[in-house]
Scaffold this active site. Structure first.
Site, short mmCIF file in Angstrom:
data_model
loop_
_atom_site.label_atom_id
_atom_site.label_comp_id
_atom_site.label_asym_id
_atom_site.label_seq_id
_atom_site.Cartn_x
_atom_site.Cartn_y
_atom_site.Cartn_z
N CYS A 95 -25.97 -31.57 13.90
CA CYS A 95 -25.84 -32.45 14.93
C CYS A 95 -25.43 -31.82 16.37
O CYS A 95 -25.83 -32.08 17.43
CB CYS A 95 -24.62 -33.46 14.81
N GLU B 125 -18.04 -39.15 13.57
CA GLU B 125 -18.65 -38.12 14.08
C GLU B 125 -20.19 -38.16 13.91
O GLU B 125 -20.78 -38.15 12.78
CB GLU B 125 -18.16 -36.92 13.53
#
Ligand code: ADP
Length: 490
Positions: free
Chosen positions: A287, A253
């Site tokens: 993010c 990720e």
């Protein structure tokens, strides 16, 4: 002001159910004040190897337990976390900097993954497949892959760990968890909770340490079969290269550059409120946060007016104080990095609409790593701020003329993690959302991530998914057994 609770854990590696000592100690500061919270012992190379080997030993028993039993332990963990949510949230806030209310939200979110995967544990289905020869059949089974090496960042130090741990353990893997250098305390705080929930020794080992060092050991130790990282794209690339030598599975990720598209018919008040909440969330160090806010030229002026009024009313301060909307950045270097992007944008022609440095009113925060909430307009695609992950509380507004143009510009990035579409006509919103090359889109929603759905990036934002039924697959491998088909003599 919330007080940090007495520790119910030791600031040291947790291996085979015991607190251990490494050879190095590091101080963990509260980023709001720079005051030290604890001195944490780091696992050295020998201890990390021991942790991996302990996890390998524990795997034999853990994988052979009933999935229901594994699920019960995970669900009990969720309940224990909720029972301790205030203490966990204060610790999170002190170590990471986020406001206490956001800390509570993270504890609940983290617990939801233990609950979800506690339920999912029993839903690992194989199948019997037809064999081309009449007297044989295939058994297809999904089995735990082995020891998982888990590496997590500092922005959601509890939730990012929870997503990986719960999925790995539900699948029947054991795991070694390396939390981020800046946030080892909240990870270590989980050890007694997991133990109380009934997790056997060695099933989860927690080893604070340096990323590149522990990452290499994970990659080189043959017992580790899968590496799961949440971190920057550069780190993902380095870990993938390390993993290549032994052809290890990676689950990544990574970074994002999320577009936030405000359609011409958007409710401006509602949208401005959501953009602000999204950027106040962990002070933009997320993010999936909005990195480029595309606003139609017909509504840009009104949008900037409303957003700047809201931004000026927000309170930036110590996460442990009451009524704080945003906390500090993780460290001083982060402030300098964000400032470099803002300065470059201003030099290249962006306009500073407004800034909020309310933290300056509190002298106790002088040593903290704060950055003002900042609203920029006239941002161009070519500016660094539009092509790099900002990781700070800056809202860059980019003007567009047509929706087709906005979509094309939104996709002009090597990242593909999250996107947002705001508008009133749901058909248009859905159509725009489908055009975005990202793993998840929030339509009129700034926090779409939940335990129930798979979340993962495309392009340079990652490989694999967390959450949903897909999350457990990262930790399973497929085995086929070709068997003679039993027949009954007639
Ligand atoms: P950030 O820039 O947000 O700190 P990083 O990607 O550097 O993100 O860090 C995320 C996690 O990855 C942390 O736990 C860090 O220690 C770890 N890490 C950093 N470099 C490496 C590496 N080369 N290999 C494995 N893990 C690493």
């Amino acid at each position: 002001m919330k007080a940090v609770p007495d520790f119910w854990f030791e600031p040291a590696p947790w291996v085979d159910g015991k607190w251990r000592r490494g050879t190095e100690e590091i101080s963990v500061p509260n980023p709001a004040t720079n005051a030290s919270l604890a001195s944490v012992s780091r696992a050295d190379a020998g201890l990390v190897a021991q942790a991996i080997e302990g996890a390998e030993k524990a795997w034999t028993d853990w994988r052979s337990r009933s999935p229901i039993e594994r699920g019960v332990i995970l669900k009990r963990t969720a309940a224990l976390m909720i029972a301790k949510r205030e203490d966990l949230a204060v610790l999170l806030s002190a170590e990471q900097g986020k406001p206490y209310a956001q800390g509570l939200g993270e504890v609940d979110y983290a617990a939801s993954f233990f609950q979800w995967f506690g339920e999912e544990a029993r839903r690992s289905y194989g199948r019997i497949a037809a064999h081309p020869e009449a007297e044989r059949e295939f058994f297809v089974e999904h089995k735990a892959i082995g020891v998982a090496g888990l590496i997590t960042p500092w922005n959601f130090p509890l939730a990012q760990g929870a997503k990986k741990i719960a999925a790995a353990l539900a699948a029947g893997c054991t795991a070694v968890w390396k939390p981020a250098e800046r946030t080892p305390l909240i990870a270590l705080a989980m050890a007694p909770i997991l133990e109380e929930a009934g997790l056997p020794q060695g099933v989860l080992q927690i080893v604070p340490g340096r990323g590149a060092v522990v990452g290499k050991i994970f990659a080189e130790h043959p017992a580790v079969r899968v590496l799961s990282l949440t971190g920057s794209t550069a780190t993902g690339s380095a870990l993938m290269a390390d993993a290549a030598r032994q052809i290890k599975r990676v689950s990544l990720e990574l970074g994002g550059n999320a577009p936030f598209i405000v359609l011409p018919d958007a409710d401006i008040e509602f949208t401005a409120e959501h953009v602000l909440r999204l950027k106040l969330f962990v002070s933009g160090q997320v993010c999936v946060t909005a990195n480029r806010v595309f606003v139609h030229e017909s509504i840009e002026r009104e949008f900037l007016d409303i957003l700047s009024q809201k931004l000026e009313r927000a309170v930036v301060g110590n996460g442990l104080s009451d009524h704080v909307d945003a906390g500090p950045l993780i460290h001083r270097q982060a402030c300098q990095d964000v400032d470099a992007l803002v300065s470059q944008a201003l030099t290249a022609g962006a306009r500073l609409v407004c800034r909020n440095a309310s933290f300056e009113r509190d002298p106790s925060l002088k040593e903290g790593s704060f950055y003002p909430l900042t609203l920029l307009s006239d941002v161009q695609d070519s500016m660094h701020i539009a092509s790099h992950e900002i990781f700070g509380p800056v809202i860059p507004v980019l003007r567009y003329k047509t929706v087709v143009e906005a979509i094309q510009r939104a996709n002009e990035t090597p990242y593909g993690l999250a996107g947002y579409v705001y508008g009133q006509d749901m058909t248009s919103c859905r159509a725009v959302a489908r055009e975005l090359e990202v793993g998840i889109v929030g339509v009129n929603e700034w926090r779409p991530l939940k335990a129930e759905i798979p979340f993962g990036g495309i392009k340079q934002s990652g490989i694999g998914a967390e959450g949903g039924e897909e999350g457990m697959r990262e930790f399973l491998c497929t085995q086929v057994i070709s068997m003679p088909k039993p027949t009954w003599e007639r």
